[in-house]
Design an enzyme around this catalytic site. Structure first.
Site, PDB file in Angstrom:
ATOM      1  N   GLU A  62       8.069   6.104  -1.386  1.00  0.00           N
ATOM      2  CA  GLU A  62       7.423   5.372  -0.298  1.00  0.00           C
ATOM      3  C   GLU A  62       7.698   3.874  -0.340  1.00  0.00           C
ATOM      4  O   GLU A  62       8.122   3.263   0.642  1.00  0.00           O
ATOM      5  CB  GLU A  62       5.899   5.599  -0.360  1.00  0.00           C
ATOM      6  CG  GLU A  62       5.455   7.029  -0.127  1.00  0.00           C
ATOM      7  CD  GLU A  62       5.262   7.354   1.341  1.00  0.00           C
ATOM      8  OE1 GLU A  62       5.540   6.494   2.191  1.00  0.00           O
ATOM      9  OE2 GLU A  62       4.816   8.487   1.615  1.00  0.00           O
ATOM     10  N   HIS A  66       9.262   5.401   2.863  1.00  0.00           N
ATOM     11  CA  HIS A  66       8.221   5.300   3.884  1.00  0.00           C
ATOM     12  C   HIS A  66       8.848   5.222   5.272  1.00  0.00           C
ATOM     13  O   HIS A  66       9.735   4.404   5.512  1.00  0.00           O
ATOM     14  CB  HIS A  66       7.405   4.030   3.607  1.00  0.00           C
ATOM     15  CG  HIS A  66       6.115   3.931   4.348  1.00  0.00           C
ATOM     16  ND1 HIS A  66       5.040   4.757   4.112  1.00  0.00           N
ATOM     17  CD2 HIS A  66       5.709   3.067   5.328  1.00  0.00           C
ATOM     18  CE1 HIS A  66       4.031   4.411   4.890  1.00  0.00           C
ATOM     19  NE2 HIS A  66       4.413   3.403   5.642  1.00  0.00           N
ATOM     20  N   SER A 113       1.148   6.633   8.206  1.00  0.00           N
ATOM     21  CA  SER A 113       0.705   5.428   7.516  1.00  0.00           C
ATOM     22  C   SER A 113      -0.711   5.074   7.991  1.00  0.00           C
ATOM     23  O   SER A 113      -1.618   5.889   7.881  1.00  0.00           O
ATOM     24  CB  SER A 113       1.712   4.298   7.728  1.00  0.00           C
ATOM     25  OG  SER A 113       1.537   3.269   6.796  1.00  0.00           O
TER      26      SER A 113
END
Length: 503
Positions: A316, A412, A189
């Protein structure tokens, strides 16, 4: 006493000797080693400064303090006002019997540039170190301290911290058995985007050989946007947006002001996209610390000698929706507004509807948001790097299974406990959708092995992207698959969509 002595291990760094703890399997953890001076007092809002040395052996068996933030994450330490020695690294060294020098994997944690730390349980480097590399992780300045615009001060101070930690690796990792000429920077990320930024930063040049970027967001600010955001935060805290005004605020007051502005972004955003994702801090393309955005850098030939491994998850934004980090599109008007805020053509909505007939607006919005910020962006990064003459590999985390509350999505952060080999870490059950089973553990071994192999020799085990073809490793259960994006209808939707312009 003999067993206790055997469990301790001492190493000499350029600043002084340190002591870690050796586990029964031979992996030694040395935690909380300062790599720069505390970035407060006279050093506040400055580039990282050299750390003061020490002569007696420093006990490094616990993680160092975390950077100022308001987050409270499972199993991780919280920031306490007064904690200042936040610029530290951690090292997990394989058993001394391992032939060296060993490859190094340097981990940068994510957290929207505003929260998180290297002490999160799913980032423990012991399992990865057992597979060969010396593992290093670091804390760096977050939020306003690391990325807020301060007149007269450098932007991107958090990135400068990471570059300083990489210099520490260059100067010290040989003492832990590592090869300073074979360093892979990995992140997730915001940490993945940071790793990509380091590829083109002058202050990190020569410090890294490879990059692993999991779920890197296409998220960068221009200097004007960074200044406008800083002014909004200063107003919330009741000071002028000047160097003197901002320095007058304590870290605690700045954290509170940032939280206040983030909460107000849904109705009063600084940029249109903040109405949907209230992220206040991103790397600033200032032409100095960060000369350009990562997608533009490979096209210009920068860092073509750095090997690149990209991964993103297939869904995600479902995670970010689950934890309340985004404002979801709930009707057609919101869906159109989201695509406009992302700078995307309206025809994408019809394209996604055709690929997922009957999908509700919520699902369409999350899919478009996730692909724009992570999926398509990551795929283009790998392709552009390959076309510029670099070596790039692309993978996607596609593992799904049934859960107690419905399907477990490849969202995610779900891939990170697998790649680190930490499926049983505190908090990992939420990330991966419950307790791991035998198929999950086998998948984790495959992903962990791919990281270790890539760090060692630049080959994770599947074909590289070329100028003409995009092979993709799909991480899944019960087994992985290899696909090619020429056959992917989703990629075809994005073929003529222009990249976001950040400058």
């Amino acid at each position: 006493m003999g067993e206790q002595a055997a469990a301790r291990a001492e190493f000499r760094t350029t600043a002084g000797p340190v002591r870690g703890r050796r586990a029964p399997d031979g992996v030694t953890a040395v935690l909380g080693i300062p790599y720069a001076a505390p970035p407060f007092g006279p050093h506040r809002f400055r580039a990282p400064q050299p750390v003061s040395g020490w002569s007696t052996v420093r006990d490094c068996t616990a993680f160092g303090p975390v950077a100022p933030q308001s987050a409270r994450l499972p199993g991780a330490p919280v920031w306490r006002p007064g904690d200042e020695d936040v610029l530290t690294v951690n090292v997990w060294a394989p058993p001394a019997s391992a032939p060296g020098p060993l490859p190094v994997l340097f981990w940068i944690h994510g957290g929207a540039y505003a929260f998180g730390s290297s002490a999160q349980p799913d980032f423990d480097g012991a399992a990865l170190a057992r597979h060969g590399p010396v593992v290093v992780s670091c804390n760096y300045r977050l939020g306003f301290e690391g990325f807020g615009h301060v007149p007269g001060a450098p932007d991107n101070r958090g990135l400068l911290d990471q570059a300083a930690a990489l210099r520490w690796v260059q100067e010290n990792i040989a003492a832990f058995g590592g090869d300073p000429g074979n360093v892979t920077v990995a992140g997730h990320s915001a940490g993945a985007a940071s790793a990509l930024c380091l590829m083109s930063m002058e202050s990190a040049r020569g410090s890294l050989r490879r990059v692993v970027a999991h779920s890197a967001p296409d998220a960068f600010f221009t200097p004007d946007v960074a200044a406008a955001t800083s002014a909004r935060i200063a107003a919330a805290a009741g000071v002028a947006p000047t160097a003197a005004g901002l320095r007058s605020l304590s870290p605690r007051e700045l954290v509170a002001g940032c939280d206040q502005v983030a909460e107000a972004c849904a109705d009063d955003p600084v940029t249109p996209l903040q109405a949907f994702a209230p992220v206040l801090f991103q790397p600033v393309i200032d032409g100095d610390v960060l000369p350009t955005d990562p997608l533009s850098a490979p096209a210009g030939g920068a860092s073509r000698n750095v090997d690149l491994l990209v991964c993103h998850t297939l869904e995600e934004y479902w995670f970010l929706h689950e934890v309340g980090a985004v404002r979801a599109a709930t009707d057609e008007a919101h869906l159109v507004a989201l695509t406009e805020a992302l700078g995307l053509p309206a025809r994408l909505i019809a394209g996604y509807r055709a690929l997922t007939p009957g999908a509700p607006v919520l699902d369409l919005g999350l899919a478009i948001f996730g692909d724009a910020q992570f999926g398509e962006y990551g795929s283009r990064l790998a392709e552009r790097h390959a076309r510029a003459g670099g070596r790039a590999f692309l993978s996607r985390f596609a593992r799904r299974r049934a859960g107690a509350d419905g399907p477990v999505r490849p969202w995610h952060t779900a891939d990170i406990p697998f790649a680190f080999g930490n499926l049983d870490a505190v908090g990992a059950d939420f990330l991966i959708g419950g307790a791991p089973d035998a198929q999950d553990r086998a998948l984790s071994r495959r992903m962990l092995g791919a990281w270790a192999d890539f760090a060692a020799c630049g080959d994770p085990g599947w074909p590289a992207v070329t100028a003409d073809a995009t092979p993709v490793k799909l991480w899944s259960v019960p087994q992985d698959r290899l696909s090619y994006d020429a056959d992917c209808p989703l990629r075809a939707l994005w073929q003529d969509v222009a990249p976001v312009q950040h400058t």
